[in-house]
Write a protein that holds these residues in place. Structure first.
Motif, PDB file in Angstrom:
ATOM      1  N   THR A  64       0.824  -1.215   0.000  1.00  0.00           N
ATOM      2  CA  THR A  64       0.000   0.000   0.000  1.00  0.00           C
ATOM      3  C   THR A  64       0.858   1.265   0.000  1.00  0.00           C
ATOM      4  O   THR A  64       0.341   2.370  -0.141  1.00  0.00           O
ATOM      5  N   ILE A  65       2.170   1.096   0.225  1.00  0.00           N
ATOM      6  CA  ILE A  65       3.049   2.272   0.295  1.00  0.00           C
ATOM      7  C   ILE A  65       3.805   2.393  -1.019  1.00  0.00           C
ATOM      8  O   ILE A  65       4.515   1.469  -1.435  1.00  0.00           O
ATOM      9  N   THR A  66       3.680   3.533  -1.649  1.00  0.00           N
ATOM     10  CA  THR A  66       4.461   3.778  -2.868  1.00  0.00           C
ATOM     11  C   THR A  66       5.599   4.740  -2.572  1.00  0.00           C
ATOM     12  O   THR A  66       6.687   4.626  -3.124  1.00  0.00           O
ATOM     13  N   ARG A  67       5.362   5.610  -1.648  1.00  0.00           N
ATOM     14  CA  ARG A  67       6.420   6.575  -1.309  1.00  0.00           C
ATOM     15  C   ARG A  67       6.253   6.984   0.152  1.00  0.00           C
ATOM     16  O   ARG A  67       5.162   7.320   0.585  1.00  0.00           O
ATOM     17  N   MET A  68       7.350   6.893   0.923  1.00  0.00           N
ATOM     18  CA  MET A  68       7.258   7.287   2.341  1.00  0.00           C
ATOM     19  C   MET A  68       8.647   7.684   2.864  1.00  0.00           C
ATOM     20  O   MET A  68       9.608   6.926   2.725  1.00  0.00           O
ATOM     21  N   PRO A  69       8.780   8.865   3.433  1.00  0.00           N
ATOM     22  CA  PRO A  69      10.062   9.233   4.054  1.00  0.00           C
ATOM     23  C   PRO A  69      10.249   8.472   5.368  1.00  0.00           C
ATOM     24  O   PRO A  69       9.270   8.127   6.042  1.00  0.00           O
ATOM     25  N   PHE A  70      11.463   8.153   5.672  1.00  0.00           N
ATOM     26  CA  PHE A  70      11.761   7.548   6.982  1.00  0.00           C
ATOM     27  C   PHE A  70      13.120   8.044   7.462  1.00  0.00           C
ATOM     28  O   PHE A  70      13.993   8.381   6.673  1.00  0.00           O
ATOM     29  N   GLN A  71      13.269   8.044   8.786  1.00  0.00           N
ATOM     30  CA  GLN A  71      14.480   8.594   9.407  1.00  0.00           C
ATOM     31  C   GLN A  71      15.243   7.481  10.108  1.00  0.00           C
ATOM     32  O   GLN A  71      14.640   6.591  10.734  1.00  0.00           O
ATOM     33  N   LEU A  72      16.566   7.512   9.989  1.00  0.00           N
ATOM     34  CA  LEU A  72      17.414   6.534  10.697  1.00  0.00           C
ATOM     35  C   LEU A  72      18.374   7.269  11.618  1.00  0.00           C
ATOM     36  O   LEU A  72      18.958   8.277  11.221  1.00  0.00           O
ATOM     37  N   LYS A  73      18.525   6.731  12.830  1.00  0.00           N
ATOM     38  CA  LYS A  73      19.526   7.261  13.775  1.00  0.00           C
ATOM     39  C   LYS A  73      20.473   6.138  14.118  1.00  0.00           C
ATOM     40  O   LYS A  73      20.032   5.037  14.479  1.00  0.00           O
ATOM     41  N   VAL A  74      21.784   6.376  14.009  1.00  0.00           N
ATOM     42  CA  VAL A  74      22.786   5.371  14.400  1.00  0.00           C
ATOM     43  C   VAL A  74      23.238   5.689  15.824  1.00  0.00           C
ATOM     44  O   VAL A  74      23.729   6.792  16.084  1.00  0.00           O
ATOM     45  N   MET A  75      23.036   4.712  16.718  1.00  0.00           N
ATOM     46  CA  MET A  75      23.375   4.900  18.139  1.00  0.00           C
ATOM     47  C   MET A  75      24.520   3.960  18.509  1.00  0.00           C
ATOM     48  O   MET A  75      24.591   2.831  18.032  1.00  0.00           O
ATOM     49  N   ARG A  76      25.379   4.399  19.395  1.00  0.00           N
ATOM     50  CA  ARG A  76      26.544   3.606  19.799  1.00  0.00           C
ATOM     51  C   ARG A  76      26.538   3.448  21.325  1.00  0.00           C
ATOM     52  O   ARG A  76      26.232   4.397  22.052  1.00  0.00           O
TER      53      ARG A  76
END
Lengths: 50, 654
Positions: free
Chosen positions: B596-608
């Motif tokens: 159902t998703i054709t386009r969607m922004p998403f955010q990634l955070k790299v944690m250490r």
């Protein structure tokens, strides 16, 4: 007292060393055992039935 | 009146009165009974001979009680319907007269209490179990006997002519005190004292005991051989003077041995010959540091089971029992100081005992000799209380109006075999009522290390939680586009990136610029945030080390589903990659999404940084498996133990 349980004493020592090692290295026994890694499962698979 | 020395009016031999209160003495030479009438001395006939016995005491034996030295100066042999015992007159260093009772292998020290108006006037009012408050003690009456003097020796503070009759009431209190209420012609007299062990009385100048002291083996049979009144065969008593009944080794008849004139209690009984004896009469063994001789065997039964009781004797330690059932053994000693306790639970010697069984037990057959007049068919109401490996048994003899207590401890059959010189004894079958729970013993040994290990693991975990905090390394926004998967939006990163450009990736894979993971080897967590709504977005992630090209994979799944009254998942999820070494990395992201998703922004955070709780839980499970197994088996063992009991705490109510 523990002379009669050397195996259990060894297990306690091993568990302690394991915890130290895992915490120092940021290692996870659980994530190294994930079936998804063994059988090649991928993202989204658990929601595929929705 | 101090020490006095007279000539015996009968034979002229010296007769000594050491004690100031002694009024009666038996001449050592002619056994005349000499009475000191203050003005003169006179004789009252000849004292009967003392029957031979294995007492370790003699006139002149010294001892100590509560720091006070004493010397035995006289003795009375007291007879009652079912036996006899010695009462030794003890002269203490401070001039007091005390009494050392020697009965059934037990020792009691007592002193006359001041005459008191509150004493019961009628001995018939005193029955077993009656509670009396006398001389500051809460007494429980144990038994009541009509007694008479059989014979005596030495000097005494009263005229002990043979057949001097009295009624004797024995009592104990909860603190182990011993009381005796004696009813003479001139009224009652209370004696108060304590039970004592042979060791506590610190004896010296003892009489050598035939058969037990080196060099006296020959005398043993000579002094104690009597003839069976049924078949005439010699009856050799192994604890002469202390035992009251014996079976004839030849015909099996049961004989009254309470005095030298043996009387038949019961003729030969076929059952006697059929006792399956494991420890033969006369067998000696070293048990718990004491040499014991088997002198009697008794087979008893209740409505469910039959068991064997072996009576063991040692002249300096009295009697103990070895009780065996189905290959299980218990070492049983008679107890004093326990009153007529009732109920389902009692406390003794710091332990809580629970009632296991109660019922009538009868004597089926006997062999050897016993310290009471045993009779086949003799019945007692038996109550067993257990605190494994300990057992307390109460026996109430209705006919004798008497109850007794005994304390037993479980003995491994191997210990019995070693003590009595057997290579092996039959293996125990089933679970016995006071058998130690092996799983409880193991649990008791491991529980302290287990608790310590849990505390140590928790401490380790808390120290690492405090020292290894999680921090953000890189944050970026991507766009999932089903038609054309896009590259990161320019300028969206808020942490400086390495200058180098990542290598070319497949068209559907998004890559980040380089970033540095510092410190040592540690975990990386990648947090994803997408505006999913009843659908999902996921990504296969790979951290790639720029220098070594090593890849560390992770999976991210963001899904959020909900209905009118339920919801599942969320718009933020995390992927974790354990044990990532320090270095320069970039991230490869291969997104996928619900149809159902054709386009969607998403955010990634790299944690250490940070640690896993799962390791702690694994450690906890690993160290707890064995204790959990022990607790499980311990419970199973106890359920089996109590399955035979009517008083089981595991019984289910129906």
């Amino acid at each position: 007292m523990m002379k009669q349980h050397p195996v259990y004493l060894s297990l306690l020592a091993t568990a302690g060393l394991f915890l130290l090692f895992a915490n120092v290295r940021g290692w996870s026994l659980l994530h190294s055992m994930r079936p998804a890694r063994w059988f090649g499962g991928g993202a989204g698979s658990s929601f595929a039935h929705k | 009146m101090s020490q006095r020395l007279y000539d015996c009016p009968q034979c002229g031999a010296p007769v000594k009165f050491q004690s100031s209160v002694a009024v009666f003495a038996v001449c050592e030479h002619c056994r005349s009974m000499v009475v000191d009438r203050r003005a003169n001395v006179e004789t009252m006939g000849v004292m009967a001979d003392l029957p031979p016995d294995l007492t370790p005491f003699k006139i002149g034996t010294r001892g100590e009680w509560n720091g006070n030295a004493f010397e035995l100066i006289g003795r009375v042999r007291v007879l009652w319907a079912d036996g006899s015992w010695n009462e030794w007159c003890a002269l203490f260093g401070d001039g007091r007269i005390g009494w050392l009772g020697e009965a059934q292998g037990q020792w009691m020290i007592s002193f006359a209490a001041p005459r008191d108006e509150s004493l019961p006037a009628n001995p018939q009012d005193c029955y077993a179990g009656l509670r009396l408050e006398l001389a500051g003690h809460q007494w429980t009456v144990i038994d009541r006997k009509e007694t008479r003097c059989l014979a005596g020796e030495g000097e005494l503070p009263f005229i002990a002519t043979p057949d001097r009759a009295r009624v004797s009431i024995d009592m104990t209190d909860a603190r182990g005190a011993f009381g005796s209420l004696e009813f003479y012609d001139d009224g009652p007299q209370l004696f108060v004292g304590q039970y004592a062990t042979f060791g506590e009385l610190r004896f010296s100048e003892l009489r050598p005991v035939p058969g037990w002291n080196a060099g006296l083996e020959q005398e043993k049979n000579k002094t104690s051989a009597l003839s069976c009144p049924n078949c005439g065969a010699p009856v050799n008593l192994r604890a002469a003077g202390l035992t009251m009944s014996a079976t004839c080794g030849s015909c099996g008849s049961l004989i009254d041995t309470s005095n030298p004139h043996l009387q038949l209690i019961e003729e030969a009984h076929a059952a006697t010959q059929q006792i399956p004896v494991v420890l033969p009469i006369g067998q000696r063994g070293l048990l718990r540091g004491i040499e014991w001789e088997v002198i009697g065997v008794c087979r008893r039964a209740d409505q469910w089971a039959k068991w064997m009781e072996y009576l063991l004797f040692n002249p300096w330690h009295g009697f103990v029992w070895l009780v065996t059932y189905n290959g299980h053994w218990s070492y049983v000693e008679r107890l004093t100081g326990l009153g007529n306790l009732q109920g389902a639970g009692i406390s003794y010697d710091g332990r809580d005992y629970h009632l296991y069984g109660r019922g009538a037990a009868r004597v089926e057959s006997v062999l050897g000799e016993f310290y009471w007049k045993v009779a086949r068919g003799e019945s007692a109401l038996l109550s067993d209380f257990i605190a494994p490996p300990h057992i307390l048994s109460k026996e109430f003899y209705n006919e004798l109006n008497e109850f007794t207590w005994s304390h037993g401890t479980y003995l491994p059959h191997t210990e019995v075999a070693t003590a009595f010189g057997f290579k092996q004894l039959p293996e125990p079958v089933g679970i016995y009522l006071n058998q130690p729970n092996p799983f409880a013993e193991r649990w008791n040994r491991v529980k302290a290390p287990w608790f310590l290990a849990i505390a140590a693991a928790l401490l380790i975990q808390l120290v690492f939680i405090a020292s290894s905090t999680e921090r953000k390394i890189y944050e970026h926004e991507f766009v999932f586009d089903r038609a054309t998967t896009s590259q990161p939006a320019a300028g969206a990163g808020n942490i400086p990136l390495e200058a180098a450009t990542p290598p070319a990736a497949p068209p559907n894979v998004l890559t980040t610029p380089h970033f540095t993971l510092d410190g040592g080897t540690s975990r990386v967590e990648i947090e994803g945030d997408a505006d999913v709504n009843n659908n999902w977005l996921g990504a296969d992630l790979e951290l790639v080390n720029v220098e070594t090209n090593e890849r560390y994979a992770g999976d991210l799944e963001i899904g959020y589903y909900h209905g009118p009254d339920w919801s599942e998942g969320g718009t933020t999820e995390r992927a974790t990659i354990p044990a990532v070494p320090a270095g320069v990395y970039f991230l490869e992201v291969e997104p996928s999404a619900d149809q159902t998703i054709t386009r969607m922004p998403f955010q990634l955070k790299v944690m250490r940084g940070g640690i896993y709780w799962s390791n702690f839980l694994f450690a906890l499970v690993a160290i707890s498996l064995y204790p959990a197994y022990l607790l499980f088996r311990r419970s199973g063992f106890e359920r089996m133990r109590w399955s035979e009991s009517d008083y089981s705490p595991y019984a289910t109510e129906e």
